[in-house]
Enzyme design. Structure first.
Site, PDB file in Angstrom:
ATOM      1  N   LYS A  14      -4.489   3.438   4.357  1.00  0.00           N
ATOM      2  CA  LYS A  14      -5.808   3.299   3.726  1.00  0.00           C
ATOM      3  C   LYS A  14      -6.720   2.373   4.524  1.00  0.00           C
ATOM      4  O   LYS A  14      -7.876   2.699   4.776  1.00  0.00           O
ATOM      5  CB  LYS A  14      -5.695   2.743   2.288  1.00  0.00           C
ATOM      6  CG  LYS A  14      -4.925   3.618   1.322  1.00  0.00           C
ATOM      7  CD  LYS A  14      -4.935   3.026  -0.088  1.00  0.00           C
ATOM      8  CE  LYS A  14      -4.270   1.658  -0.190  1.00  0.00           C
ATOM      9  NZ  LYS A  14      -2.807   1.672   0.031  1.00  0.00           N
ATOM     10  N   ARG A  89      -6.619   0.211  -9.113  1.00  0.00           N
ATOM     11  CA  ARG A  89      -5.188   0.507  -9.035  1.00  0.00           C
ATOM     12  C   ARG A  89      -4.534   0.592 -10.390  1.00  0.00           C
ATOM     13  O   ARG A  89      -3.310   0.810 -10.461  1.00  0.00           O
ATOM     14  CB  ARG A  89      -4.453  -0.627  -8.305  1.00  0.00           C
ATOM     15  CG  ARG A  89      -4.592  -0.557  -6.856  1.00  0.00           C
ATOM     16  CD  ARG A  89      -3.655  -1.567  -6.249  1.00  0.00           C
ATOM     17  NE  ARG A  89      -4.264  -1.956  -5.021  1.00  0.00           N
ATOM     18  CZ  ARG A  89      -3.608  -2.142  -3.899  1.00  0.00           C
ATOM     19  NH1 ARG A  89      -2.318  -2.068  -3.854  1.00  0.00           N
ATOM     20  NH2 ARG A  89      -4.246  -2.440  -2.809  1.00  0.00           N
ATOM     21  N   ARG A 128       4.606  -2.875  11.077  1.00  0.00           N
ATOM     22  CA  ARG A 128       3.443  -3.721  10.826  1.00  0.00           C
ATOM     23  C   ARG A 128       3.870  -5.171  10.562  1.00  0.00           C
ATOM     24  O   ARG A 128       3.199  -6.108  10.982  1.00  0.00           O
ATOM     25  CB  ARG A 128       2.670  -3.176   9.614  1.00  0.00           C
ATOM     26  CG  ARG A 128       1.457  -3.973   9.257  1.00  0.00           C
ATOM     27  CD  ARG A 128       0.631  -3.256   8.216  1.00  0.00           C
ATOM     28  NE  ARG A 128       1.085  -3.531   6.869  1.00  0.00           N
ATOM     29  CZ  ARG A 128       0.587  -2.945   5.779  1.00  0.00           C
ATOM     30  NH1 ARG A 128      -0.342  -2.030   5.881  1.00  0.00           N
ATOM     31  NH2 ARG A 128       1.027  -3.256   4.596  1.00  0.00           N
ATOM     32  N   ARG A 134       2.416 -10.186   7.600  1.00  0.00           N
ATOM     33  CA  ARG A 134       2.041 -10.302   6.181  1.00  0.00           C
ATOM     34  C   ARG A 134       3.254 -10.722   5.355  1.00  0.00           C
ATOM     35  O   ARG A 134       4.328 -10.152   5.481  1.00  0.00           O
ATOM     36  CB  ARG A 134       1.516  -8.950   5.670  1.00  0.00           C
ATOM     37  CG  ARG A 134       0.021  -8.855   5.712  1.00  0.00           C
ATOM     38  CD  ARG A 134      -0.455  -7.489   5.326  1.00  0.00           C
ATOM     39  NE  ARG A 134      -0.096  -7.098   3.960  1.00  0.00           N
ATOM     40  CZ  ARG A 134      -0.634  -6.044   3.344  1.00  0.00           C
ATOM     41  NH1 ARG A 134      -1.515  -5.292   3.953  1.00  0.00           N
ATOM     42  NH2 ARG A 134      -0.275  -5.740   2.122  1.00  0.00           N
ATOM     43  N   ARG A 145       6.480  -3.182  -4.315  1.00  0.00           N
ATOM     44  CA  ARG A 145       5.106  -2.658  -4.247  1.00  0.00           C
ATOM     45  C   ARG A 145       5.092  -1.145  -4.439  1.00  0.00           C
ATOM     46  O   ARG A 145       4.223  -0.608  -5.120  1.00  0.00           O
ATOM     47  CB  ARG A 145       4.461  -3.033  -2.912  1.00  0.00           C
ATOM     48  CG  ARG A 145       3.970  -4.477  -2.894  1.00  0.00           C
ATOM     49  CD  ARG A 145       3.832  -5.026  -1.499  1.00  0.00           C
ATOM     50  NE  ARG A 145       2.881  -4.310  -0.685  1.00  0.00           N
ATOM     51  CZ  ARG A 145       2.924  -4.265   0.657  1.00  0.00           C
ATOM     52  NH1 ARG A 145       3.903  -4.896   1.297  1.00  0.00           N
ATOM     53  NH2 ARG A 145       2.016  -3.616   1.322  1.00  0.00           N
TER      54      ARG A 145
HETATM   55  P1  ADP Z   1      -1.059  -2.306   0.180  1.00  0.00           P
HETATM   56  O1  ADP Z   1      -1.911  -1.114  -0.130  1.00  0.00           O
HETATM   57  O2  ADP Z   1      -0.265  -2.130   1.432  1.00  0.00           O
HETATM   58  O3  ADP Z   1      -0.234  -2.773  -0.979  1.00  0.00           O
HETATM   59  P2  ADP Z   1      -3.313  -4.178  -0.003  1.00  0.00           P
HETATM   60  O4  ADP Z   1      -3.823  -5.015   1.098  1.00  0.00           O
HETATM   61  O5  ADP Z   1      -4.215  -3.127  -0.526  1.00  0.00           O
HETATM   62  O6  ADP Z   1      -1.971  -3.546   0.571  1.00  0.00           O
HETATM   63  O7  ADP Z   1      -2.859  -5.105  -1.219  1.00  0.00           O
HETATM   64  C1  ADP Z   1      -2.025  -6.224  -1.032  1.00  0.00           C
HETATM   65  C2  ADP Z   1      -1.790  -6.934  -2.369  1.00  0.00           C
HETATM   66  O8  ADP Z   1      -3.048  -7.424  -2.890  1.00  0.00           O
HETATM   67  C3  ADP Z   1      -1.221  -6.073  -3.499  1.00  0.00           C
HETATM   68  O9  ADP Z   1       0.184  -5.951  -3.461  1.00  0.00           O
HETATM   69  C4  ADP Z   1      -1.717  -6.859  -4.730  1.00  0.00           C
HETATM   70  O10 ADP Z   1      -0.926  -7.997  -4.979  1.00  0.00           O
HETATM   71  C5  ADP Z   1      -3.098  -7.337  -4.311  1.00  0.00           C
HETATM   72  N1  ADP Z   1      -4.131  -6.354  -4.699  1.00  0.00           N
HETATM   73  C6  ADP Z   1      -4.920  -5.625  -3.868  1.00  0.00           C
HETATM   74  N2  ADP Z   1      -5.747  -4.821  -4.557  1.00  0.00           N
HETATM   75  C7  ADP Z   1      -5.477  -5.018  -5.872  1.00  0.00           C
HETATM   76  C8  ADP Z   1      -5.966  -4.476  -7.079  1.00  0.00           C
HETATM   77  N3  ADP Z   1      -6.927  -3.525  -7.101  1.00  0.00           N
HETATM   78  N4  ADP Z   1      -5.457  -4.919  -8.246  1.00  0.00           N
HETATM   79  C9  ADP Z   1      -4.507  -5.852  -8.248  1.00  0.00           C
HETATM   80  N5  ADP Z   1      -3.970  -6.402  -7.166  1.00  0.00           N
HETATM   81  C10 ADP Z   1      -4.444  -6.004  -5.961  1.00  0.00           C
END
Ligand code: ADP
Length: 193
Positions: A14, A89, A128, A134, A145
């Protein structure tokens, strides 16, 4: 002019596609994950709160996330469209976003689902983890996750499918090929860069 979002499991690509699409369409890419990580890095109150959830692979509470995005969408650069990456989400976040947009007389135009096999996703994230460091890219946290995604976020696919604004695109392959597929699907819905 397009108001769009990208949805898909962790590791589907994404973030990579968001940057390319935002350039192509001339709209800001808004990544809640990036915003949270910046806040964690700067040790802001939001970052301190978010970090404990992120490190466990859990979602940051909806109340915090919704307020953050509502604020970001009120900036002038979103008037001519935006790309949301990683938000909404949860079903609660879907409702919150609908309300923010409805208050502006707007709505989402298109939702792009990036699909990817979990085994491939796990492999990508292992690579990654080596390069980006990370703290949520360890195997245990990643598995959590993925299961949180299946439980909380996969249901959104049906919601947007029911609205007739969902396109699903295979996220496996070369970066440019995936971008090309997304562009084709979007243009079939009347959105061209
Ligand atoms: P990925 O899609 O690989 O999980 P992201 O960078 O999108 O990575 O998200 C990393 C973390 O940030 C998530 O595991 C969550 O803890 C938090 N996060 C990101 N977006 C949201 C969201 N819309 N609602 C709740 N937590 C979020």
């Amino acid at each position: 002019m397009v108001r769009m979002l990208l949805v898909g499991p962790p590791g589907a690509g994404k973030g990579t596609q968001a940057v390319l699409l935002s350039e192509a369409f001339g709209i800001p890419a808004i990544s809640t994950g990036d915003i949270f990580r910046a806040n964690v890095r700067d040790e802001t109150p939001l970052g301190v709160e978010a970090k404990s959830f992120m490190d466990r692979g859990e979602y940051v509470p909806d109340s915090l996330t919704n307020a953050l995005v509502a604020d970001r969408l009120s900036h002038a650069d979103c008037e001519r469209g935006f790309l949301l990456d990683g938000y909404p989400r949860t079903l609660d976040q879907v409702r919150a976003l609908d309300e923010v947009l409805a208050a502006q007389g707007n709505h989402l135009d298109i939702v792009v689902e990036l699909t990817a096999d979990p085994e491939i996703v796990i492999e990508r994230i292992r690579l990654r983890a080596n390069s980006q460091g990370r703290t949520d890219d360890t195997d245990d946290v990643l598995r959590n996750r993925l299961s949180v995604y299946t439980r909380e976020t996969a249901p959104l696919i049906d919601v947007y499918g029911g609205r007739g604004i969902l396109v699903s695109v295979d996220g496996i392959g070369a970066i440019d090929d995936v971008t090309g597929r997304i562009m084709e699907s979007m243009s079939a819905h009347g959105f061209s860069a």
